[in-house]
Design an enzyme around this catalytic site. Structure first.
Site, PDB file in Angstrom:
ATOM      1  N   THR A   1       0.823  -1.205   0.000  1.00 54.37           N
ATOM      2  CA  THR A   1       0.000   0.000   0.000  1.00 54.37           C
ATOM      3  C   THR A   1       0.856   1.253   0.000  1.00 54.37           C
ATOM      4  O   THR A   1       0.404   2.326  -0.420  1.00 54.37           O
ATOM      5  CB  THR A   1      -0.952  -0.016   1.215  1.00 54.37           C
TER       6      THR A   1
ATOM      7  N   TYR B   1       6.123 -11.782   5.023  1.00 53.17           N
ATOM      8  CA  TYR B   1       4.990 -11.202   4.311  1.00 53.17           C
ATOM      9  C   TYR B   1       4.567 -12.235   3.265  1.00 53.17           C
ATOM     10  O   TYR B   1       5.257 -12.438   2.275  1.00 53.17           O
ATOM     11  CB  TYR B   1       5.444  -9.898   3.668  1.00 53.17           C
TER      12      TYR B   1
ATOM     13  N   LYS C   1       2.663 -11.601   8.260  1.00 49.75           N
ATOM     14  CA  LYS C   1       1.521 -10.874   7.709  1.00 49.75           C
ATOM     15  C   LYS C   1       0.952 -11.725   6.586  1.00 49.75           C
ATOM     16  O   LYS C   1       1.620 -11.974   5.581  1.00 49.75           O
ATOM     17  CB  LYS C   1       1.933  -9.512   7.159  1.00 49.75           C
TER      18      LYS C   1
END
Length: 319
Positions: A50, A138, A166
């Site tokens: 993001t 991630y 994550k």
């Protein structure tokens, strides 16, 4: 600040505001960090997807991370994305992040070429050995073409390589299997990796993920409404699942803004990131809604649809 272990709560992946020349707008980024901290978040994840990390130069990455660390000023931990194709490049980013004051690192598996689980394990172990900061994996197979197996994650959690994960796989069943592998909802604290933190990146199913036993959420649209995700998290922690579901449903409606960009004109990532930045501009937090080149900026009609979503969610635009 010292990283709370296990990390928990709402940890938004911080957008990177850009000016009209495509450079990092540090003043807008500072306001965004204040907006997030005021919303009650428990941490900040700089230089994630993001944040448009893949589009930023090394100098821009450093500028963005330094700004986030300085403005956060120890009030919440800052996780730094060190995402790149190969281990040596990731190690370089990690060393830079440590020098800039990051509290923890976030890395994907190597990508561009496909890698085996044993190679992925070596990648994370070398990174952890090179830089003495907590390391989070991630898991985002849509971008790196490798899915981290539950067995691999458990192995790296048990030997201390990883402090957490994550999960942005979109595989809700896989996430549940990982939680069971780590001891299950009620056995996590005494399980094989009791200090290991699992965070979901699926912002539309946070209430369900918290009920299953995750420790927190990394929501892209949390840039726009951090307080909403904090309310959801607090309700879930208190066992008020009806309130958590009500807040989740409001956030699902708000998240609809990611599809405002016409599919004939832009990719879905451009639409989503553009909607977040358009919303932040409409709320008076950042000066410019531009996304990094070559992504296409939302047109006026799409921005108008973002404004409608904001008003419906109780977040009236000021512009």
């Amino acid at each position: 600040m010292s990283l709370t272990a296990p990390l928990h709560g709402v940890v938004p992946p911080v957008c990177t505001p850009l000016d009209s020349q495509g450079e990092v707008d540090t003043s807008s980024l500072a306001r965004l960090v204040e907006h997030l901290v005021a919303g009650g978040v428990h941490g900040l994840f700089a230089l994630g997807s993001t944040s448009e990390v893949a589009y930023l130069t090394d100098e821009q990455r450093s500028t963005a991370l330094e700004t986030v660390v300085n403005v956060a000023d120890g009030r919440v931990p800052v996780l730094a994305g060190v995402i790149d194709t190969t281990t040596p490049r990731v190690v370089e980013h990690a060393r830079s992040a440590a020098e800039l004051g990051a509290d923890a690192l976030v890395a994907t598996a190597p990508f561009y070429t496909r890698t085996h689980g044993k190679e992925i394990a070596q990648h994370f172990r070398r990174l952890r050995a090179a830089v003495d900061l907590p390391l989070f994996a991630y898991d985002i197979p849509v971008a790196v073409h490798s899915k981290l197996s539950a067995a691999l994650v458990r192995e790296l959690a048990e030997d201390g390589t990883l402090a957490g994960l994550k999960d942005s796989s979109g595989d809700e069943g896989g996430l549940r299997r990982l939680l069971v592998e780590l001891g299950g909802r009620d056995g996590r604290k005494e399980g094989p990796a009791p200090r290991f933190s699992v965070l979901t990146g699926s912002e539309l199913t946070v209430d369900a993920a918290l009920l299953a036993g995750v420790d927190g959420v990394v929501p892209g649209i949390g840039n726009v409404d951090p307080a909403g995700y904090v309310r959801l998290y607090d309700a879930a922690r208190a066992g008020n699942w009806a309130l958590a579901a009500k807040e989740q449903e409001r956030l699902v409606e708000l998240f609809g803004m990611v599809d405002v960009g016409p599919e004939a004109d832009m990719g879905r990532s451009s639409s989503a990131l553009g909607s977040f930045k358009a919303a932040l501009h409409l709320l008076g937090i950042i000066e410019c809604g531009d996304t990094a080149f070559p992504q296409i900026r939302l047109n006026a009609e799409s921005v108008g649809l973002v404004a409608q979503r904001l008003r419906a969610a109780g977040l009236p635009p000021v512009r």
